[in-house]
Write an enzyme that holds these catalytic residues in place. Structure first.
Site, PDB file in Angstrom:
ATOM      1  N   GLY B  11       0.613  -1.277  -0.060  1.00  0.00           N
ATOM      2  CA  GLY B  11       0.017  -0.003  -0.066  1.00  0.00           C
ATOM      3  C   GLY B  11       0.819   1.304   0.043  1.00  0.00           C
ATOM      4  O   GLY B  11       0.534   2.315  -0.572  1.00  0.00           O
ATOM      5  N   ASN B  12       1.939   1.322   0.820  1.00  0.00           N
ATOM      6  CA  ASN B  12       2.837   2.423   0.802  1.00  0.00           C
ATOM      7  C   ASN B  12       3.342   2.773  -0.496  1.00  0.00           C
ATOM      8  O   ASN B  12       4.109   3.865  -0.992  1.00  0.00           O
ATOM      9  CB  ASN B  12       3.807   2.239   1.721  1.00  0.00           C
ATOM     10  N   LYS B 127      -8.109  -5.906  12.907  1.00  0.00           N
ATOM     11  CA  LYS B 127      -7.501  -5.257  11.932  1.00  0.00           C
ATOM     12  C   LYS B 127      -8.223  -3.729  12.110  1.00  0.00           C
ATOM     13  O   LYS B 127      -9.285  -3.661  11.608  1.00  0.00           O
ATOM     14  CB  LYS B 127      -7.731  -6.075  10.551  1.00  0.00           C
ATOM     15  N   LYS B 215      -3.644  -8.802   1.425  1.00  0.00           N
ATOM     16  CA  LYS B 215      -3.594  -8.960  -0.056  1.00  0.00           C
ATOM     17  C   LYS B 215      -2.381  -9.923  -0.415  1.00  0.00           C
ATOM     18  O   LYS B 215      -2.714 -10.426  -1.464  1.00  0.00           O
ATOM     19  CB  LYS B 215      -3.145  -7.497  -0.448  1.00  0.00           C
ATOM     20  N   LYS B 277       3.598 -12.494   5.152  1.00  0.00           N
ATOM     21  CA  LYS B 277       4.293 -12.401   4.029  1.00  0.00           C
ATOM     22  C   LYS B 277       5.172 -13.700   3.640  1.00  0.00           C
ATOM     23  O   LYS B 277       4.998 -14.387   2.594  1.00  0.00           O
ATOM     24  CB  LYS B 277       5.056 -11.357   3.788  1.00  0.00           C
TER      25      LYS B 277
END
Lengths: 315, 315
Positions: B11-12, B127, B215, B277
């Site tokens: 996102g960043n 979240k 994601k 991840k």
């Protein structure tokens, strides 16, 4: 070719003018529209869908404005892309639910539409978007954001509104991709809200512009791109009328392109309303389409069978 | 198979934490990210892209709230669909501009991701999404909207934040369609923000839920759906580290799935950050993928050549 159909859904089919625009309302309206589309699919048609987004962009514009002290307001071109995601999601889900989740792929494609940066509409914009303003607010926005603001109501407190260009669509940037998807058997939702307007800038790069493209005109180009035989425009009225709004008003069941042109010249169709829809249908037929139909959502299936609406053909 | 790559963009990469989120900033960041992706495409890879949307949803949530007296606030599930349109448009345009407008089709597909309505996260959400609130506001929102609100900062004025479930993704609803598009030679942007979370309700119909899907986890499933050989996760750091944050911190260049599991058990990777991840990479390899890479955007091309980042393989 006759079995591939481009369906253009009016903005009011998703948010009716008297509604606030809650998700529940919109999901319900989408389900009604998708009920008709699912029925058309069951009859063996290959379907491409486009839709309006005026009410959704209007709401987003108000939200951007109200929060501008806290969060940067996104320009119209971004709001358009957001509504493609929003409406696409609602339709995709609704169609899947109506047709059985596994039976058919339904996809929404984010769609850019190329316009000419020298389109005359850029120097003389007329298409109203977003909320109504008081005179002081209008002047302020003109200075702050460089918007073109016009008086659009004769009286009352809030008479002013932002107007943006409505340039002629030249090309669907993702048109070839949509064609491949339809060829692969998918139901495709594309060019929502007339598409995200882009120009080729001085470096020859695509660049978004704050404008609004007529969804029926863009839909017509997409119909050509995908090789649709039928162009079905769903709007608020059951059929096109002669002498619209007069005591002699009469629905048209069928007309040739030549007749349509004559009626248009004689002023039977409102500029900004039925006029551009009939114009898009004429272009579609002249560029090789088989038939174009204008009718209401409720009459869509009947109109396809020639039992309702207005059908436009070459001869 | 080795030439098909799933790229998950953090996102960043689109809105950096110190930025406000203007369109200009975001377009600039997107162009940087797409520069790397275009280079990967030039090397002959078939590309599928997914991306985060946290900052964009956060801004939209604030805008919805600020305007709620005037316009109905849309739920999180709709905001997610909006950001798929928004970010998809920016990436689609940027990639086209970088690669030559005619050379390749780039499309964004609105993507729903199925989750289990009995996922334990629905009863115990963690979240955080959207803005920070004062205690009074938090209590008010809890009552008005039925939100779950948690204290997420130890002190200060605004310590409270809405939390939503982050259920396990089970299936990409549009996965088969995305596969067909990639097979047809398109670059596809899909499952943005982890996808729009949907459940099968009691009538067996798809229904949106207010939740946020990781994601990388959703991207991993999509990578399997499209038969990708490589899964490339682009994040804020150049590589995965042993002893992260300690004086003994050391980057990992290569690790097998077995090693990765051992390190995870030993607590080398932060839960909620590098942990998921690495977990997504392990799943990818175990389900038949060839290699998974974790690195930063700037190192993407080098990492693909094995010269940077952390590569995870079976043996």
């Amino acid at each position: 070719m006759g079995k591939r159909i481009m369906i253009a859904l009016g903005g009011n089919a998703i948010k009716q003018p008297d509604e606030l625009g809650t998700t529940e309302e919109q999901m319900k309206n989408v389900a009604t529209a998708c009920g008709q589309i699912a029925e058309i699919s069951r009859q063996g048609f290959e379907i491409i869908i486009t839709h309006g987004n005026g009410p959704q962009v209007g709401n987003l514009a108000i939200q951007q404005e109200q929060a501008q002290e806290l969060v940067p307001a996104q320009p119209l071109v971004i709001l358009g892309s957001m509504t493609q995601g929003q409406i696409g999601y609602m339709m995709q889900q609704s169609l899947r639910n109506l047709m059985g989740e596994e039976s058919i792929e339904v996809v929404t494609v984010v769609t850019q539409v190329l316009v000419d940066r020298d389109d005359p509409d850029f120097t003389d914009p007329h298409k109203p978007v977003g909320p109504f303003y008081k005179e002081e607010e209008a002047i302020q926005l003109k200075i702050e954001k460089g918007w073109t603001i016009r008086k659009v109501r004769p009286n009352g407190d809030r008479q002013w509104r932002r107007v943006v260009p409505s340039p002629v669509p030249l090309k669907i940037v993702e048109g070839k991709a949509v064609r491949k998807m339809v060829d692969a058997g998918m139901i495709v939702i594309a060019s929502g809200g007339g598409g995200i307007p882009v120009i080729l800038n001085e470096e020859g790069k695509l660049e978004g512009v704050d404008a609004v493209i007529d969804k029926d005109r863009a839909g017509e180009i997409l119909a050509e791109d995908v090789g649709a035989g039928i162009f079905l425009i769903l709007t608020d009225v059951d059929s096109v009328k002669l002498d619209y709004g007069k005591p002699t008003e009469k629905p048209i069941q069928r007309m040739t392109v030549e007749k349509a042109r004559t009626y248009a010249r004689e002023g039977h169709f409102l500029p900004g309303s039925m006029g551009p829809k009939v114009e898009a249908c004429i272009t579609f037929i002249e560029h090789g389409g088989e038939r174009a139909i204008i009718t209401s959502l409720a009459k869509a299936v009947n109109a396809l069978e020639g039992k309702a609406g207005t059908t436009i053909t070459r001869n």
